[in-house]
Design an enzyme around this catalytic site. Structure first.
Site, PDB file in Angstrom:
ATOM      1  N   THR A  73     -12.789  24.728  -5.770  1.00  0.00           N
ATOM      2  CA  THR A  73     -14.075  23.972  -6.153  1.00  0.00           C
ATOM      3  C   THR A  73     -14.526  24.610  -4.825  1.00  0.00           C
ATOM      4  OG1 THR A  73     -13.724  21.717  -5.018  1.00  0.00           O
ATOM      5  CG2 THR A  73     -13.990  21.604  -6.768  1.00  0.00           C
ATOM      6  N   TRP A 116     -32.235   3.806  -7.518  1.00  0.00           N
ATOM      7  CA  TRP A 116     -32.104   5.455  -7.197  1.00  0.00           C
ATOM      8  C   TRP A 116     -33.386   6.513  -7.152  1.00  0.00           C
ATOM      9  CZ3 TRP A 116     -26.939   5.847 -10.317  1.00  0.00           C
ATOM     10  CH2 TRP A 116     -25.747   4.750  -9.557  1.00  0.00           C
ATOM     11  N   GLU A 136     -13.873  22.695 -12.304  1.00  0.00           N
ATOM     12  CA  GLU A 136     -13.491  22.318 -13.353  1.00  0.00           C
ATOM     13  C   GLU A 136     -13.651  22.095 -15.233  1.00  0.00           C
ATOM     14  OE1 GLU A 136     -15.269  21.176 -10.513  1.00  0.00           O
ATOM     15  OE2 GLU A 136     -14.322  19.934  -9.809  1.00  0.00           O
ATOM     16  N   LYS A 161     -30.436   6.419  -2.580  1.00  0.00           N
ATOM     17  CA  LYS A 161     -30.394   4.603  -3.407  1.00  0.00           C
ATOM     18  C   LYS A 161     -31.251   3.897  -1.761  1.00  0.00           C
ATOM     19  CE  LYS A 161     -26.605   6.866  -3.975  1.00  0.00           C
ATOM     20  NZ  LYS A 161     -25.906   7.767  -3.854  1.00  0.00           N
TER      21      LYS A 161
HETATM   22  P1  ADP Z   1     -18.752  22.303  -6.294  1.00  0.00           P
HETATM   23  O1  ADP Z   1     -18.496  20.966  -6.725  1.00  0.00           O
HETATM   24  O2  ADP Z   1     -17.893  22.560  -4.379  1.00  0.00           O
HETATM   25  O3  ADP Z   1     -20.397  22.469  -5.640  1.00  0.00           O
HETATM   26  P2  ADP Z   1     -18.653  23.607  -8.690  1.00  0.00           P
HETATM   27  O4  ADP Z   1     -19.452  25.377  -8.204  1.00  0.00           O
HETATM   28  O5  ADP Z   1     -17.859  23.572  -9.519  1.00  0.00           O
HETATM   29  O6  ADP Z   1     -18.387  23.906  -6.655  1.00  0.00           O
HETATM   30  O7  ADP Z   1     -20.398  22.709  -8.560  1.00  0.00           O
HETATM   31  C1  ADP Z   1     -20.132  21.397  -9.885  1.00  0.00           C
HETATM   32  C2  ADP Z   1     -21.338  21.136 -10.101  1.00  0.00           C
HETATM   33  O8  ADP Z   1     -22.774  22.049  -9.701  1.00  0.00           O
HETATM   34  C3  ADP Z   1     -21.674  19.824 -10.947  1.00  0.00           C
HETATM   35  O9  ADP Z   1     -21.096  19.264 -10.677  1.00  0.00           O
HETATM   36  C4  ADP Z   1     -23.189  20.010 -10.456  1.00  0.00           C
HETATM   37  O10 ADP Z   1     -23.301  18.924  -9.743  1.00  0.00           O
HETATM   38  C5  ADP Z   1     -23.649  21.131 -10.238  1.00  0.00           C
HETATM   39  N1  ADP Z   1     -23.911  22.148 -10.896  1.00  0.00           N
HETATM   40  C6  ADP Z   1     -24.256  22.478 -11.566  1.00  0.00           C
HETATM   41  N2  ADP Z   1     -24.670  23.512 -12.772  1.00  0.00           N
HETATM   42  C7  ADP Z   1     -25.720  22.551 -12.685  1.00  0.00           C
HETATM   43  C8  ADP Z   1     -27.033  22.833 -13.451  1.00  0.00           C
HETATM   44  N3  ADP Z   1     -27.014  23.604 -14.062  1.00  0.00           N
HETATM   45  N4  ADP Z   1     -27.836  21.984 -12.797  1.00  0.00           N
HETATM   46  C9  ADP Z   1     -27.786  20.394 -12.189  1.00  0.00           C
HETATM   47  N5  ADP Z   1     -26.442  20.506 -11.328  1.00  0.00           N
HETATM   48  C10 ADP Z   1     -25.242  21.803 -11.907  1.00  0.00           C
END
Ligand code: ADP
Length: 537
Positions: free
Chosen positions: A181, A441, A327, A436
């Site tokens: 990640t 929230w 993931e 928070k």
């Molecule tokens: P990291 O968690 O380290 O940033 P990832 O690139 O796998 O690694 O990120 C996944 C996360 O990115 C998601 O859990 C979400 O929080 C955010 N995310 C991905 N796509 C979107 C989207 N279209 N809108 C809002 N958040 C997004």
């Protein structure tokens, strides 16, 4: 009674074979670091990927061995995407923008045996190689530098490998690729994609409601191939015969726009910060780039603000929203309009397009609250839990992460969202990024989206900062567009049209640039640290 169909494995060699035989003439275009362009084809790629599988096998690659790659987006990396898994190994794409200590720790955790690296990235290798050992380092002469002694030359290995490679037996549930990640909220965790997951995910990518690419498309993955496999595009384009444009290291707005225009791109993908920069360049250089037809810009990683979607439309760049995670391979949901919305007013349509969209086929989502599942009423929020054939079932070698799965096996994403009766997901925030405030929230995402709709605001990032009375209060970091001005009071008044008083940021700071993560997202962690001691009035 069982069905009478064959039990045919879903593995990557089948995609590679099809590409070599059915699309040998379809072009793959790569740009070198000096911006010169190299044109090859799926036919050539097919031969070279098989030779790579053969060469790695001769070097001793065993089934399940991890082969790391540290490479930009170019055809050599695509060869590795297929050559390694089709030889039975697992390609581990390293995020070259991480700190050397992190890279070394990730390499050790993954137990990578070999490394494939672009010649131009050897300086990065020098910084982490003391902490990470590879049995073989294979250098790809991508910037056309000579390969120094002590390293293996990728081109020599391929030249010496024959064309008679025979695939080893591969089970569809064997690992094919590995990503960590991007670590936006903490230390990176490893995910291993099976052949089966990547094949099914490629089918999903091809759907009209997701990327919708086909033989008539020219696809530009701006997202790095180390960020969730450039969102699955290298596999899906190879399966479907789409022309691929691989941009190399030059992904500044002008270079991207040059490529989009000169190569007649029809589909591109990248995080919102990429398209914020592209919009800025388009506005500053009216008429410089012309596109034959609208370009589908698939955007995710964080939420593209509604204002960005609206402002790119007149330039022929039509944002399509995607939500996903490393993931989830990464496609979880994809957005867009539905037939019954055809005649809706524009504003309502933009609101729909700014939502993350509905789950892809075979992806199931539920929203969980402490008291149970949230209804799909568009209002009640809960944490997204997800399951499906390309959703992670465990992290690589991380038993301490077992709490990320519910007792009945759904993956807990850490994202808080609402869903409506049509299945549209709207992300409220990452659980960690919600502000928070006094037991309530506040969604940082909503505030950012609105702020980026202000004509003077180029970028906005809202974080919760500790507050003696309210626990946390929102602080908005703002980057203004060149030649514009806005005061904190003006921005507060602007937001007050849509938000309650208690939701408004108590502080606005004007900065030159918002720090970015390794994959180009806003780095909230850094802002929180920078303003941790903020003196509230
Ligand atoms: P990291 O968690 O380290 O940033 P990832 O690139 O796998 O690694 O990120 C996944 C996360 O990115 C998601 O859990 C979400 O929080 C955010 N995310 C991905 N796509 C979107 C989207 N279209 N809108 C809002 N958040 C997004």
């Amino acid at each position: 009674m069982r069905g009478t169909m064959m039990d045919f494995p879903l593995t990557l060699p089948t995609i590679l074979e099809r590409a070599g035989k059915i699309f040998p003439r379809v072009e793959i275009v790569s740009r070198r670091p000096d911006k010169s362009v190299v044109r090859t084809s799926y036919g050539e790629f097919y031969r070279r990927a098989r030779r790579l599988a053969s060469a790695l096998t001769k070097l001793g690659m065993q089934p399940g061995d991890r082969v790391a790659s540290m490479m930009w987006n170019h055809s050599g990396h695509l060869e590795a995407f297929f050559g390694v898994p089709c030889g039975g190994g697992i390609l581990h794409t390293l995020n070259l923008r991480l700190h050397p200590h992190e890279i070394a720790a990730i390499v050790k955790h993954a137990r990578d045996r070999f490394l494939l690296i672009d010649d131009v990235l050897l300086p990065a290798y020098e910084k982490f190689c003391d902490g990470a050992y590879f049995e073989k380092v294979i250098v790809v002469p991508y910037g056309c530098n000579t390969v120094s002694e002590g390293f293996l030359n990728y081109e020599h290995l391929l030249a010496d490998a024959g064309d008679d490679f025979r695939y080893p037996p591969i089970d569809e549930n064997d690992g094919a690729a590995m990503c960590f990640t991007s670590g936006t909220t903490g230390f990176s965790k490893g995910v291993i994609y099976s052949h089966r997951a990547l094949v099914l995910h490629s089918f999903a990518c091809g759907l009209a409601e997701v990327f919708g690419m086909g033989l008539f498309d020219t696809v530009l993955p701006v997202a790095p191939m180390f960020h969730a496999n450039a969102w699955g595009l290298p596999y899906a384009c190879t399966m479907l015969g789409s022309r691929l444009i691989l941009p190399g290291p030059n992904v500044d707005p002008e270079s991207i726009l040059d490529l989009m225009a000169s190569e007649r791109v029809t589909i591109a993908c990248g995080v919102p910060t990429v398209w914020i920069g592209v919009l800025d360049a388009l506005e500053k250089n009216p008429g410089r780039w012309k596109f034959d037809s609208p370009i589908r810009v698939v955007c995710g990683g964080t939420a593209p603000p509604l204002g960005l979607i609206r402002q790119l439309d007149p330039f022929g760049l039509q944002i399509k929203h995607l939500w996903g995670m490393t993931e989830t391979t990464p496609i979880g949901t994809s957005g867009g309009l539905r037939e019954h919305m055809r005649d809706w007013p524009d504003e309502k349509k933009y609101e729909v397009r700014a939502k993350q969209g509905w789950p892809a086929p075979f992806v199931e989502i539920r929203l969980m609250r402490p008291e149970g599942e949230a209804p799909w009423d568009g209002v009640t929020s809960g944490e997204i839990e997800i399951r499906g054939p390309w959703v992670v079932a465990s992290y690589h070698d991380s038993p301490d992460q077992a709490h990320r799965w519910s007792p009945d096996g759904w993956f807990r994403t850490g994202d808080v969202a609402t869903m409506d009766e049509d299945g549209y997901v709207k992300i409220v925030d990452r659980a960690k990024d919600l502000v928070k405030s006094g037991g309530e929230w506040i969604s940082s995402v909503d505030l950012e989206n609105s702020l980026m709709g202000h004509p003077a605001v180029k970028e906005a990032c809202v974080v919760g900062i500790p507050h003696p009375k309210w626990q946390e209060r929102p602080l908005a970091a703002i980057v203004l567009k060149d030649g514009t001005s806005a005061t904190a009071e003006e921005l507060r008044t602007f937001l007050a049209k849509t938000f309650a008083k208690w939701q408004l940021p108590d502080a606005f700071v004007f900065i030159d640039a918002i720090p970015r993560t390794s994959v180009g997202k806003f780095k909230k962690l850094a802002l929180r640290e920078q303003f941790a001691d903020w003196k509230w009035e």
